[in-house]
Write an enzyme that holds these catalytic residues in place. Structure first.
Site, PDB file in Angstrom:
ATOM      1  N   GLU A   1     -17.857 -94.007 -12.731  1.00 23.30           N
ATOM      2  CA  GLU A   1     -18.264 -95.334 -12.294  1.00 23.30           C
ATOM      3  C   GLU A   1     -17.559 -95.786 -11.017  1.00 23.30           C
ATOM      4  O   GLU A   1     -18.170 -96.440 -10.159  1.00 23.30           O
ATOM      5  CB  GLU A   1     -18.027 -96.347 -13.412  1.00 23.30           C
ATOM      6  CG  GLU A   1     -18.926 -96.164 -14.625  1.00 23.30           C
ATOM      7  CD  GLU A   1     -18.393 -95.137 -15.618  1.00 23.30           C
ATOM      8  OE1 GLU A   1     -19.075 -94.887 -16.631  1.00 23.30           O
ATOM      9  OE2 GLU A   1     -17.303 -94.576 -15.361  1.00 23.30           O
TER      10      GLU A   1
ATOM     11  N   ARG B   1     -15.660-100.506 -15.516  1.00 22.17           N
ATOM     12  CA  ARG B   1     -14.801 -99.394 -15.105  1.00 22.17           C
ATOM     13  C   ARG B   1     -14.728 -99.269 -13.584  1.00 22.17           C
ATOM     14  O   ARG B   1     -13.851 -98.589 -13.064  1.00 22.17           O
ATOM     15  CB  ARG B   1     -15.302 -98.088 -15.720  1.00 22.17           C
ATOM     16  CG  ARG B   1     -15.549 -98.156 -17.210  1.00 22.17           C
ATOM     17  CD  ARG B   1     -15.897 -96.821 -17.810  1.00 22.17           C
ATOM     18  NE  ARG B   1     -14.685 -96.093 -18.184  1.00 22.17           N
ATOM     19  CZ  ARG B   1     -14.670 -94.873 -18.701  1.00 22.17           C
ATOM     20  NH1 ARG B   1     -15.805 -94.222 -18.879  1.00 22.17           N
ATOM     21  NH2 ARG B   1     -13.547 -94.284 -19.029  1.00 22.17           N
TER      22      ARG B   1
ATOM     23  N   LYS C   1     -25.716 -78.363 -27.687  1.00 25.83           N
ATOM     24  CA  LYS C   1     -26.068 -79.695 -28.158  1.00 25.83           C
ATOM     25  C   LYS C   1     -27.346 -79.609 -28.987  1.00 25.83           C
ATOM     26  O   LYS C   1     -28.352 -79.049 -28.543  1.00 25.83           O
ATOM     27  CB  LYS C   1     -26.255 -80.645 -26.969  1.00 25.83           C
ATOM     28  CG  LYS C   1     -26.343 -82.108 -27.337  1.00 25.83           C
ATOM     29  CD  LYS C   1     -26.306 -83.009 -26.111  1.00 25.83           C
ATOM     30  CE  LYS C   1     -26.336 -84.486 -26.495  1.00 25.83           C
ATOM     31  NZ  LYS C   1     -26.264 -85.371 -25.305  1.00 25.83           N
TER      32      LYS C   1
END
Length: 618
Positions: free
Chosen positions: A341, A369, A256
């Site tokens: 979640e 969610r 990243k």
């Protein structure tokens, strides 16, 4: 779409010639590494100028090039999980000249949108949906085109969600011609967590572990791990995968922030950026205006000092939800469960069963969610879980996928749930304190903006739940405000000589105040930064109907459409929740009103004042 458009040149001569993946596929393979250098330089320049998601896209430059080089997009479908990693894909599919309008009003989105480009095969703002969508496309696409190929690109962070495993389980048994690319960079927004992360290893492709046995048990042909920054190696691996049938998984190891040293060194800081000088990098921004997330962060640390039962739970949103200091100060009371979640909510319920007081720090859009778990595992059992709901309302540049539009509407229908809407920093602190002292579930929701009112002191006050405040006594009309649009409402009320109530609580509703206001005014106007359908205003109308009160009520909130991206001021205007928008709505409502009413005031006077105030605003 009216977009900010400019030339890619100077400095990117090869990229300038790429108007679509078809142009890319005309290049000799040996030119692709140089194209990757130009694409990376372009992303750094553009995102530094506009702001947006930077580090994730820098890690997928070579992968995006290789995918569009090998697969015949848009005939073949490449489904990117969320949009953070898809900026290179946007540039290669003709949207590079539009990057000056990235995440701005009428400009291109920071996420994937089918209506924006035929190359965005599936819209995505929430993670972990790519495998499910790609599997559906693979099965449907091969019915009418046996040469159709479907590819899902998902990060190892996205694999922490149960949805991804449900899709893998189905796909492996389906026999569908599907390629799943695991973009393994050890990150979501924060450092990744969980057993899968620990098993991957993150020291480059040579240090990453072979996960063949794991994915083989799920019915996938596994290959890798390979270097995700070796463009030609990726092309070779993708060509081989395209030739093979059935479910396949290619394990690609990336970094990243790759290619920009500041982002490599601090990928969390460079995940989402505001404009900065790329020659210098992000520097200290000086004095920062406190926002509601900061108020929550301070309260949580202070509360944890007072009460050892306080624990914090988050679904991979440590930075965004203001939990960095808490995680550092109370590491054994901090739980990042990953992008999960549903598990997050039920895990918190389990903590509450054993005497702890969990605080679930979660964005409104992500709470959606876990709604079933909120209902079944928390509310039904009346467990003392506090939901600190950040980004309640409109979020601005992140747009429709991240707006917190629906929490008030769905939470207020749950038996035993308390739903609070603070209008200031002090109210937020006191409401959070009150929430963790109650023996049942409480939701406290607040927006993404600067905190109103004075900075709270170290104290905390226990509030009376379901009790509003009269802030201004006026005539003819009363505003019932739920949440942080209160300052705007007060400005409008001054112009109209209207009453203003800070309602504070959506559930339980202060019915006594609603009925009193109905007796003293001709028109009630409810204001909330949430969906007007079924929201706090609906609760007011239900109260009036229950008590047989028939009177005009105007509901102002988020309309029955998705609000696009822009600045916070622009999106509030689009929703009609800025000062001018509220005045227009009131004036429109009064046009057909008859004079007279409980207040004895002629509503034509209020109408005249509304139009005069509107003229001053404009």
């Amino acid at each position: 779409m009216a977009a900010v458009v400019h030339s890619l040149a100077p400095g990117f001569p090869m990229l300038e010639r790429i108007g679509s993946p078809r142009d890319l596929r005309r290049l000799p393979p040996g030119n692709l590494p140089h194209l990757a250098d130009e694409l990376r330089g372009f992303l750094i320049r553009e995102v530094a100028a506009t702001g947006g998601h930077l580090a994730a896209g820098l890690g997928t430059v070579e992968l995006a090039i290789a995918l569009h080089f090998v697969y015949l997009t848009p005939r073949d479908a490449v489904i990117w999980d969320v949009g953070h990693q898809a900026y290179p894909h946007k540039v290669l599919t003709g949207r590079g000249p539009m990057f000056g309008g990235l995440r701005r009003k009428d400009g291109i989105s920071g996420f994937l949108r089918r209506e924006e480009s035929q190359y965005d095969a599936f819209g995505a703002g929430h993670s972990s949906t790519s495998i499910s969508a790609a599997l559906g496309m693979a099965i449907a696409g091969n019915r009418h085109d046996p040469d159709f190929r479907s590819v899902a690109v998902i990060g190892d962070g996205g694999l922490t969600a149960g949805l991804a495993y449900e899709a893998l389980n189905h796909a492996g048994a389906s026999g569908a011609d599907l390629l799943v690319i695991l973009n393994d960079n050890g990150m979501s927004i924060s450092r990744n967590v969980g057993a899968l992360h620990q098993s991957l290893g993150h020291e480059g492709a040579d240090g990453a572990r072979d996960l063949g046995p794991f994915f083989s048990t799920l019915g996938f042909r596994y290959s890798g791990p390979i270097d995700g920054h070796d463009t030609l190696g990726l092309v070779e691996a993708l060509r081989e995968a395209r030739r093979q049938g059935g479910p396949k998984l290619l394990h690609v190891v990336t970094r990243k922030g790759n290619g920009y040293i500041p982002a490599e060194s601090d990928p969390i800081r460079y995940h989402g950026v505001t404009p900065f000088d790329p020659r210098v990098g992000i520097t200290g921004s000086g004095r920062k205006v406190a926002n509601y997330t900061d108020v929550f962060s301070d309260w949580l640390c202070d509360m944890a000092e007072r009460d050892p039962r306080i624990v914090a739970v988050t679904p991979a949103m440590r930075e965004g939800s203001g939990l960095v200091r808490f995680a550092e100060r109370f590491p054994d009371r901090y739980f990042d469960v990953g992008i999960a979640e549903q598990h997050c909510v039920t895990f918190a319920a389990g903590l509450a069963c054993q005497g702890l007081r969990p605080v679930v720090a979660i964005y409104s859009t992500f709470l959606q969610r876990g709604l079933d778990q909120v209902i079944h595992d928390v509310a039904l059992q009346s467990l003392p879980v506090t939901f600190a709901i950040d980004r309640g309302g409109l979020v601005g540049p992140d747009g429709a996928t991240h707006n917190g539009s629906y929490d008030l509407a769905f939470l207020r229908t749950l038996p035993g749930m308390t739903v609070l809407t603070p209008s200031s920093a002090v109210e937020l602190r006191d409401m959070l304190y009150t929430a963790v002292r109650r023996d049942g579930p409480v939701a406290v929701r607040y927006p993404r903006c600067a905190a109103a009112g004075p900075t709270p002191g170290p104290g905390m006050t226990l509030m009376e739940i379901g009790k509003s405040r009269l802030l201004r006594q006026g005539n003819g009309m009363a505003f019932l405000c739920f949440g942080t649009l209160l300052a705007t409402v007060m400005e409008v009320a001054e112009a109209l000589d209207a009453s203003v109530y800070d309602m504070r609580s959506v559930k339980p509703l202060d019915q006594e105040t609603v009925l009193q206001a109905s007796r003293q005014h001709d028109l009630l106007v409810t204001v909330e930064e949430g969906a007007v359908s079924g929201g706090a205003g609906s609760a007011v109308s239900e109260c009036l109907a229950l008590h047989g009160v028939a009177m005009p009520v105007l509901h102002l909130g988020l309309p029955d459409r998705f609000i696009d991206h822009g600045t916070r001021e622009e999106v509030l205007e689009a929703a009609g929740l800025d000062r001018a928008g509220i005045l227009v709505a009131v004036a429109d409502r009064l046009v057909n009103r008859q004079p007279g009413g409980p207040s004895g005031r002629d509503s034509r006077g209020t109408l005249r004042e509304a139009f005069e105030a509107l003229a001053r605003v404009r």
